[in-house]
Design an enzyme around this catalytic site. Structure first.
Site, short mmCIF file in Angstrom:
data_model
loop_
_atom_site.label_atom_id
_atom_site.label_comp_id
_atom_site.label_asym_id
_atom_site.label_seq_id
_atom_site.Cartn_x
_atom_site.Cartn_y
_atom_site.Cartn_z
CE LYS A 102 -4.00 2.14 1.98
NZ LYS A 102 -3.74 3.58 2.06
CG PHE B 229 -3.08 -0.51 -7.98
CD1 PHE B 229 -4.40 -0.60 -8.14
CD2 PHE B 229 -2.34 0.40 -7.27
CE1 PHE B 229 -5.15 0.41 -7.81
CE2 PHE B 229 -3.10 1.79 -6.94
CZ PHE B 229 -4.46 1.61 -7.07
#
Ligand code: AMP
Length: 587
Positions: free
Chosen positions: A246, A336
């Site tokens: 993250k 992503f």
């Protein structure tokens, strides 16, 4: 029959006079039902206080002084008098309402829209003078009520208290079929354009909405993550999953249309000009001629492999001095997701398929700006925890775990993506994003800044309301408090804004515009706050809240933490403290 500006202004007045959501939906629904095929999209934009969808940058570019001049010219009232009234009333729309006659020339909405559009589109040398002259000419033909709302639109301050969710409800109501709400919402999530959704519905009915799909150039409303506190919990919930780092930067949606690249922020703003290195890397690194990708941009020092903290990365969100900033804070975009490539929409495909397609599309060579986000596919809690620890050791926030068979859930926060952040045991594992709705003056030391604490709220999407959850009195430096007061004063309003629900009455109310991240120790029940009250007298409140960082420019008020998430956090926290704690990583 063509819709008149008078009818639009009357509907706006009715909206302004009620705070009841059902009534707002009914008034808006009737207004939208009365608009024809040519009018419907434009009426929707006008209800949003704009001329085009939010991702198209079209600004009026008129300061209040120039608007005052136009109003003076139109009414014959001396400029000083207009300015004095503006000083007193704080809103040029209200001044126009006082100075213009009760009846206008009976203009149609389309005519007013086109003339406003022409004013906004004027550019180049001498544009300002032209804008003032055209605005004066328009105002001369408007009634008091029409002028009031027209000027508020030009000033970017329509503030009818109508959020996107309310417009969606009203569109379904206008078609007489509440069942259309889900289809409208899907179209809005895929295209971020309420005007377009309204037009499709009107022209092609439910089938048109159903057929609508993503296309490069139109931002998709981003998928959002839920949160849990341990790898075990995540695996219990979604099983074997894909775990990604993250990154704590800002989200970018990259749209490629041949040689053109457009970048959109999380709040769907066009930020193409701000990150030239990303825009230039796309044609070099992307195989697909047309595509939509998603990733997180983070400041990154290639020499040391170090990630820069959010406060540093966020300095790249600026409109000037871009080249210099590019030198000092180089960016990497960790890609992503893939939503579209060369004629194929991937949103409905499972994550595993999207990831494979992404790997095929992206030439992620060492040292390049676009990097493929690493991904670990695992069902093993120990391996998951190890990956988490590695990421935290690298200076990242934690991980996002993604369900392998899940589609891309545009515009929704779901357990298809679950974030797990590092945190201290004593605190909530995550910050809460609060919308600021007012401030209190405070006593003692702080009183000299004229601001003592902030009234923060969370969003209730079902009711399209902001419900208060905290009075935040710490976390900012002296300079921070001064700047915060300045920012909030610019959006101060004389009364409680229509979409805000609060028991506390701050000294200054503000239009819900700015979002800040707030760290707290826990969530408690409290009669002082309205979040999650749901008919009862007790809401939920953050205990010991403090601001982290600065205003999150990348979040719109509706992107704030929701009431539902606060309830989840409350339950999670209770659950956590009534059983042995999972092995939470130490920072
Ligand atoms: P939050 O803003 O705390 O709700 O966390 C969700 C945000 O994390 C997303 O909106 C992204 O901007 C960011 N993010 C960072 N890394 C990833 C990732 N690998 N996958 C999805 N989102 C990510």
């Amino acid at each position: 029959m063509a819709l008149t500006m008078a009818a639009l202004a009357a509907a706006f007045q009715a909206l302004e006079q009620t705070r009841r959501r059902g009534e707002m939906v009914a008034v808006l629904g009737r207004l939208l039902a009365s608009a024809d095929m040519q009018e419907i999209a434009r009426v929707v934009y006008l209800c949003q206080g704009r001329l085009r969808p939010p991702f198209e940058p079209l600004e009026f570019g008129l300061q209040a002084t120039l608007m005052s001049r136009a109003l003076a010219e139109a009414t014959g009232c001396p400029l000083e008098e207009v300015q004095a009234r503006y000083q007193r009333l704080g809103d040029l729309g209200t001044v126009a309402g006082e100075l213009l006659p009760p009846v206008g020339a009976g203009l149609r909405v389309l005519e007013v829209y086109d003339r406003l559009y022409a004013i906004a589109a004027l550019s180049g040398s001498g544009a300002q003078g032209g804008k003032v002259a055209r605005l004066a000419e328009l105002l001369r033909q408007l009634s008091a009520l029409e002028g009031r709302y027209t000027l508020r639109i030009v000033q970017g301050q329509l503030r009818l208290g109508v959020g996107d969710a309310t417009i969606l409800d009203a569109l379904a109501a206008s078609a007489g079929d509440p069942g259309l709400r889900a289809l409208l919402e899907r179209c809005y999530n895929l295209g971020s354009d309420l005007g377009l959704a309204a037009q499709l519905l009107r022209e092609q009915g439910a089938e048109g909405l159903r057929r609508f799909s993503v296309c490069p150039g139109r931002p998709v409303r981003p998928a959002l993550a839920q949160r849990l506190t341990s790898p075990e919990e995540v695996l219990r919930r979604i099983g074997r999953c894909q775990v990604e780092p993250k990154y704590d930067g800002f989200r970018l949606q990259v749209h490629r249309l041949g040689d053109t690249v457009r970048l959109f922020s999380r709040s769907l703003e066009d930020v193409s000009g701000q990150f030239p290195e990303v825009a230039q890397a796309v044609p070099r690194q992307l195989q697909a001629r047309e595509a939509i990708l998603e990733g997180e941009a983070v400041g990154y020092l290639p020499e040391t492999g170090e990630f820069l903290p959010f406060q540093v990365t966020s300095q790249r969100r600026r409109k000037h001095n871009i080249a210099a900033m590019q030198e000092t804070i180089p960016l990497r975009l960790f890609v992503f997701d893939l939503l579209y490539a060369d004629g194929e929409a991937y949103l409905e495909c499972p994550l595993s398929v999207r990831r494979e397609a992404l790997e095929r599309c992206l030439r992620a060579t060492e040292g390049e700006t676009l990097c493929l986000s690493p991904a670990l596919v695992t069902a093993d809690a120990a391996r998951f925890q190890e990956f988490f620890d590695e990421m935290v050791a690298e200076g990242l926030e934690g991980v996002v775990a993604k369900r392998l068979d899940s589609p891309y859930t545009a515009g929704a926060r779901s357990y298809n993506w679950i974030k797990l952040k590092r945190g201290y045991r004593a605190e909530l594992a995550d910050t809460v994003d609060c919308v600021l709705v007012g401030y209190l003056l405070g006593r003692g030391q702080r009183a000299r800044f004229g601001i003592g604490s902030l009234l923060g709220a969370v969003y209730n999407p079902e009711r399209d309301r902001f419900e208060t959850v905290a009075k935040i009195g710490s976390g900012l430096s002296d300079e921070g408090w001064r700047r915060m007061k300045e920012a909030l004063d610019a959006v101060a309003v004389p009364h409680r804004p229509a979409r805000v629900e609060s028991v506390l009455v701050p000294d200054v109310w503000c239009e819900p515009r700015y979002v800040v991240a707030v760290q707290a120790d826990e969530i408690t029940r409290s009669p002082q706050h309205t979040a999650g009250r749901d008919g009862s007298a007790t809401g939920y409140a953050l205990r010991f809240p403090r601001v982290v960082g600065w205003i999150r420019e990348d979040k719109r008020p509706e992107d704030a933490t929701t009431v539902g998430e606060i309830l989840d956090l409350f339950r999670l926290r209770r659950h956590e403290t009534t059983r042995p704690e999972p092995p939470l990583p130490v920072e």
